[in-house]
Design an enzyme around this catalytic site. Structure first.
Site, short mmCIF file in Angstrom:
data_model
loop_
_atom_site.label_atom_id
_atom_site.label_comp_id
_atom_site.label_asym_id
_atom_site.label_seq_id
_atom_site.Cartn_x
_atom_site.Cartn_y
_atom_site.Cartn_z
N GLY A 144 14.89 125.41 55.77
CA GLY A 144 14.15 124.48 55.09
C GLY A 144 13.55 122.97 55.71
CG LEU A 145 9.62 121.91 54.72
CD1 LEU A 145 8.66 120.56 54.11
CD2 LEU A 145 9.26 121.97 56.37
CB SER A 146 12.63 118.11 59.30
OG SER A 146 13.22 116.60 60.13
N GLY A 147 14.05 117.02 56.55
CA GLY A 147 14.35 116.08 55.63
C GLY A 147 14.65 116.86 54.34
CB SER A 148 14.50 120.34 53.16
OG SER A 148 15.53 120.99 54.20
N GLY A 149 17.54 118.08 53.12
CA GLY A 149 18.86 118.20 52.56
C GLY A 149 20.49 118.65 53.91
CE LYS A 150 17.16 122.11 58.38
NZ LYS A 150 16.16 121.07 58.28
CB SER A 151 22.75 117.81 57.86
OG SER A 151 21.49 118.68 58.98
CB SER A 218 15.54 129.20 61.25
OG SER A 218 16.11 128.68 59.91
N1 LIG Z 1 8.69 119.48 66.51
C1 LIG Z 1 9.11 119.12 65.46
N2 LIG Z 1 9.76 119.96 64.73
C2 LIG Z 1 10.60 120.31 63.91
N3 LIG Z 1 12.08 119.43 64.36
C3 LIG Z 1 12.22 118.98 64.99
C4 LIG Z 1 11.17 117.93 66.40
N4 LIG Z 1 11.34 118.04 66.60
C5 LIG Z 1 12.40 117.43 66.91
N5 LIG Z 1 12.48 118.02 65.78
C6 LIG Z 1 14.08 116.82 65.74
O1 LIG Z 1 15.06 118.83 65.38
C7 LIG Z 1 15.67 119.32 64.61
C8 LIG Z 1 15.77 120.73 64.32
O2 LIG Z 1 16.29 121.41 64.87
P1 LIG Z 1 16.33 122.58 65.14
O3 LIG Z 1 17.01 123.55 65.24
O4 LIG Z 1 16.77 123.85 63.50
O5 LIG Z 1 14.59 123.61 64.72
S1 LIG Z 1 14.01 125.15 64.52
O6 LIG Z 1 15.27 125.85 63.81
O7 LIG Z 1 14.32 125.06 65.82
O8 LIG Z 1 12.78 125.04 64.56
C9 LIG Z 1 15.36 118.18 63.34
O9 LIG Z 1 15.92 117.79 62.66
P2 LIG Z 1 16.75 118.37 60.87
O10 LIG Z 1 15.94 117.01 60.00
O11 LIG Z 1 18.07 118.06 60.99
O12 LIG Z 1 16.18 119.57 60.60
C10 LIG Z 1 14.14 117.45 63.73
O13 LIG Z 1 15.10 116.22 63.42
N1 LIG Z 2 20.74 116.61 47.53
C1 LIG Z 2 19.71 115.94 47.61
N2 LIG Z 2 19.47 114.98 47.14
C2 LIG Z 2 19.20 113.75 47.44
N3 LIG Z 2 18.94 113.51 49.01
C3 LIG Z 2 19.53 114.15 49.30
C4 LIG Z 2 20.14 115.41 49.43
N4 LIG Z 2 20.31 116.19 50.56
C5 LIG Z 2 20.09 115.52 51.59
N5 LIG Z 2 19.22 113.98 50.92
C6 LIG Z 2 19.45 112.76 51.65
O1 LIG Z 2 18.32 113.85 52.28
C7 LIG Z 2 17.92 113.12 53.53
C8 LIG Z 2 17.98 114.44 54.45
O2 LIG Z 2 19.28 114.67 54.28
P1 LIG Z 2 19.75 116.22 55.51
O3 LIG Z 2 20.40 116.05 55.05
O4 LIG Z 2 19.62 115.39 56.72
O5 LIG Z 2 18.05 116.60 56.05
P2 LIG Z 2 18.03 117.81 56.89
O6 LIG Z 2 18.91 117.80 57.62
O7 LIG Z 2 17.36 118.96 56.17
O8 LIG Z 2 17.12 117.42 58.23
C9 LIG Z 2 18.56 112.29 53.89
O9 LIG Z 2 18.83 110.45 54.15
C10 LIG Z 2 20.18 112.49 52.39
O10 LIG Z 2 20.81 111.66 52.23
#
Ligand SMILES: Nc1ncnc2c1ncn2[C@@H]1O[C@H](COP(=O)(O)OS(=O)(=O)O)[C@@H](OP(=O)(O)O)[C@H]1O
Ligand SMILES: Nc1ncnc2c1ncn2[C@@H]1O[C@H](COP(=O)(O)OP(=O)(O)O)[C@@H](O)[C@H]1O
Length: 314
Positions: A144-151, A218
């Protein structure tokens, strides 16, 4: 009597230093690094070039093309040249068979550059480890997108399973990029390599009998599918966190979307880099309308799936 004793890698090498001649007999000796040197007899050289395996017999040459083969323990002894040749010939057959196995393995991977490597089977297998752990090893791949809640989901899932006495391990994209994958950027080929490595590590965890939770953007379907292909049918469980970009961007816990919007981060997924949603994954988790689904509720959905598919028992 001269004997060949080898433990560890058996290497048919190209040189002859360390090779003795004892009377009319030839001596074949394995050196420190497992080099077998042959002198004064018909010299056998094995070539493994691409798909062709050739056995060269050369009466004069003392040069042997290097061949490496994993050998748990090899002991052969002989008292004359014929015995020696027979021993080498039989060793050659082993290598030949192993080259065939290797050929099959090579055709499954586009990245392999290691050659002359042979799989070493262990007496304790995945089945035994699963019995011990009372669970089945698998990979839960959260995309999923960054910030979607994966971690967040990965942690909730790990906690939920831990409370049920199940062994898990999280491979988080962000975290793995601090170590194993710290040499990789976010350009398309580096993302592919990031995913490939995590896929391979996840496969090892699953083989250990562990429920491995891989959580990374991914963004490309083909990279995720390549990881799926590494595992037995059913053992790769793809979970799509289907959260709209606007929601992720509004969350922006690390401020990265803001930086991407003002051009300070180039190639940010969802902004100026693509994300390809799964077409046919095992689980889709959505934030429906205004009702937020809590991370623990999402984790329960995944745990129910695992339960139903039998992964929470051996
Ligand atoms: N250009 C760019 N695009 C997307 N994300 C970026 C980028 N630069 C840094 N980050 C940070 O890196 C985290 C994503 O790493 P990933 O290893 O999951 O990415 S990937 O699967 O190789 O696309 C991602 O973390 P998550 O927010 O947990 O998804 C970002 O914090
Ligand atoms: N199910 C959910 N409902 C509301 N907020 C969420 C949920 N899951 C995650 N969040 C919030 O969204 C933000 C991003 O979550 P995070 O797990 O870091 O996402 P990712 O790993 O995809 O970047 C964090 O502030 C987290 O607290």
């Amino acid at each position: 009597m001269t004997s060949i004793r080898g433990a560890g890698p058996l290497v048919f090498g190209s040189s002859s230093p360390g090779c003795d001649e004892i009377g009319p007999f030839s001596s074949c000796r394995i050196g420190k690094l497992g080099f077998v040197s042959l002198n004064g007899i018909n010299v056998i050289g094995l070539d493994y070039r691409g798909k062709t395996v050739r056995l060269n017999v050369n009466v004069r040459s003392s040069f042997l093309n290097p061949i490496k083969a994993m050998e748990d323990s090899t002991t052969a002894s002989f008292t004359n040249t014929n015995d020696c040749a027979a021993a080498i010939s039989s060793a050659s057959e082993v290598i030949l068979r192993r080259c065939e196995i290797q050929e099959t393995q090579q055709s499954m991977s586009t990245v392999r550059k290691s050659t002359n490597i042979v799989w070493h089977k262990s007496s304790v297998e995945k089945f035994d480890r699963q019995e011990l752990l009372q669970q089945k090893g698998c990979v839960i791949w959260i995309t999923g997108l960054s910030g979607s809640g994966k971690s967040t989901l990965a942690c909730a899932l790990s906690q939920g399973l831990h409370l049920r006495g199940k062994l898990t391990y999280i491979l988080d994209g962000d975290n793995v990029r601090h170590g194993l994958n710290s040499d990789l950027s976010f350009k398309v080929e580096d993302r592919a390599e990031n995913i490939r490595r995590i896929g391979e590590v996840a496969k090892l965890f699953a083989d250990a009998g562990i429920i491995c939770i891989a959580s990374l953007i991914s963004p490309y379907r083909k990279d995720r599918d390549a990881c799926r292909a590494l595992l037995p049918e059913g053992d790769f469980i793809e979970v799509f966190l289907d959260v709209p970009l606007q929601v992720c961007e509004a969350r922006d816990p690390k401020g990265l979307y803001k930086l991407a919007r003002c051009g300070k981060i180039k190639g940010f997924t969802g902004i100026d880099d693509p994300y390809e949603p799964p077409l046919n994954c095992e689980i889709v988790l959505q934030q429906k309308g205004g009702d937020l689904v809590s991370p623990s509720n999402m984790a329960e959905t995944v745990i129910s799936y695992l339960e139903e598919k039998g992964y929470l028992q051996a």
